[in-house]
Design a protein around this motif. Structure first.
Motif, short mmCIF file in Angstrom:
data_model
loop_
_atom_site.label_atom_id
_atom_site.label_comp_id
_atom_site.label_asym_id
_atom_site.label_seq_id
_atom_site.Cartn_x
_atom_site.Cartn_y
_atom_site.Cartn_z
N ILE A 142 0.89 -1.05 0.02
CA ILE A 142 0.00 0.11 -0.04
C ILE A 142 0.90 0.89 -0.12
O ILE A 142 0.68 2.41 -0.64
CB ILE A 142 -0.95 -0.02 0.99
N LEU A 143 1.97 1.25 0.92
CA LEU A 143 2.94 2.49 0.83
C LEU A 143 3.60 2.42 -0.33
O LEU A 143 3.70 3.66 -0.80
CB LEU A 143 3.68 2.15 1.98
N THR A 144 4.12 1.55 -1.07
CA THR A 144 4.41 1.40 -2.39
C THR A 144 3.47 2.00 -3.48
O THR A 144 3.87 3.16 -4.20
CB THR A 144 4.96 0.37 -2.98
N TYR A 145 2.37 1.78 -3.45
CA TYR A 145 1.15 2.37 -4.16
C TYR A 145 1.13 4.06 -4.03
O TYR A 145 0.82 4.61 -4.78
CB TYR A 145 -0.20 1.72 -3.80
N TYR A 146 0.93 4.39 -2.57
CA TYR A 146 1.14 5.70 -2.26
C TYR A 146 2.07 6.63 -2.96
O TYR A 146 2.16 7.75 -3.40
CB TYR A 146 1.01 5.90 -0.67
N LYS A 147 3.40 5.67 -2.83
CA LYS A 147 4.50 6.58 -3.25
C LYS A 147 4.56 6.63 -4.77
O LYS A 147 5.01 7.70 -5.44
CB LYS A 147 5.98 5.51 -3.16
N LEU A 148 3.82 5.84 -5.54
CA LEU A 148 3.73 6.09 -7.15
C LEU A 148 2.84 6.84 -7.32
O LEU A 148 2.85 7.55 -8.50
CB LEU A 148 3.32 4.67 -7.57
N HIS A 149 1.81 7.27 -6.46
CA HIS A 149 0.77 8.26 -6.86
C HIS A 149 0.94 9.63 -6.22
O HIS A 149 -0.14 10.66 -6.40
CB HIS A 149 -0.70 7.63 -6.58
N LEU A 150 1.78 9.81 -5.10
CA LEU A 150 1.99 11.18 -4.55
C LEU A 150 3.38 11.58 -4.71
O LEU A 150 4.42 10.76 -4.58
CB LEU A 150 1.57 10.78 -2.92
#
Length: 236
Positions: free
Chosen positions: A211-219
């Motif tokens: 989930i944190l990787t997903y956030y890093k990709l989109h923020l």
């Protein structure tokens, strides 16, 4: 008075700089006098991350931060400050929100989601081991990059595009078929049913990292939270 959620506070010689997310004004940074002083408009107990407060602010000039003249709790948590696991979750989510929520105008739906989430965390008597995972997935909806929940058996989740796909992406940001299935399981969770979904400690750690990787990709410029390690240790 302004309704606000405390994110964190920085000590400085004359008091604190308090970072908040308010219903009316969005992200704010305010100054308070030393909380030990009788003249202080902010009690030290209200500096705890995710405290729900109502404040009155005053700005002396355009070149200074507003200072808090008066503050009262809009709700006093009954369990969150004293329950070790809930308190660690609060510290972690406050850190994440401190990176995500930028200076902006108020966002009533987002504020309502945050407030109701933290009230639920305080009140629940069921396991809170999946709370932070559920929170982050639902928060992504308000941030504009919620995962597409259309899933078919053996699909792969493309972290970059935010969708499940039957084909392996040409880039490296995707989940294995097994991890994609776990993510789909997570997408079916809400606060009311989250305690009945079972993950092993290893799976929970892996899901949070994804989930944190997903956030890093989109923020833009989203860093790894400093409190991540303790979250992984407690909920593994």
């Amino acid at each position: 008075m302004l309704k606000a959620i405390v994110l964190y506070a920085n000590k400085y010689p004359k008091g604190y700089m308090v970072h908040l997310y308010s219903l009316e004004n969005g992200r704010m940074t305010c100054v308070v006098n030393d909380t030990k002083s009788k003249k202080s408009g902010f009690k030290k107990s209200l500096l705890q991350p995710l405290s729900l407060v109502e404040i009155t602010i005053e700005k002396k000039s355009n070149n200074t931060l507003p200072y808090i003249k008066e503050s009262v709790p809009s709700f006093l948590y009954k369990d969150l400050p004293y329950n070790y696991k809930k308190n660690v979750i609060a510290l972690f989510l406050a850190e994440v929100l401190g990176h995500i929520l930028k200076l902006s105008e108020g966002d009533a739906p987002l504020y309502d989601f945050l407030e109701k989430s933290f009230l639920f965390l305080d009140a629940t008597e069921n396991s809170c081991a999946n709370f932070h995972l559920t929170f982050l997935i639902h928060l992504s909806t308000f941030l504009g990059f919620s995962p597409n929940a259309k899933y078919e058996e053996n699909a792969i989740f493309d972290l970059q595009e935010g969708v499940f796909t039957s084909k392996v992406p040409t880039h490296n940001y995707f989940l294995s078929r097994n991890d994609s299935k776990m993510l789909f399981k997570l997408l079916r969770m809400n606060y009311e049913n989250m305690s009945i979904f079972q993950f092993s400690g290893k799976e929970r750690v892996e899901i949070l990292n994804q989930i944190l990787t997903y956030y890093k990709l989109h923020l833009e410029n989203f860093p790894e939270p400093k409190s991540l390690q303790i979250m992984q240790e407690i909920f593994r």
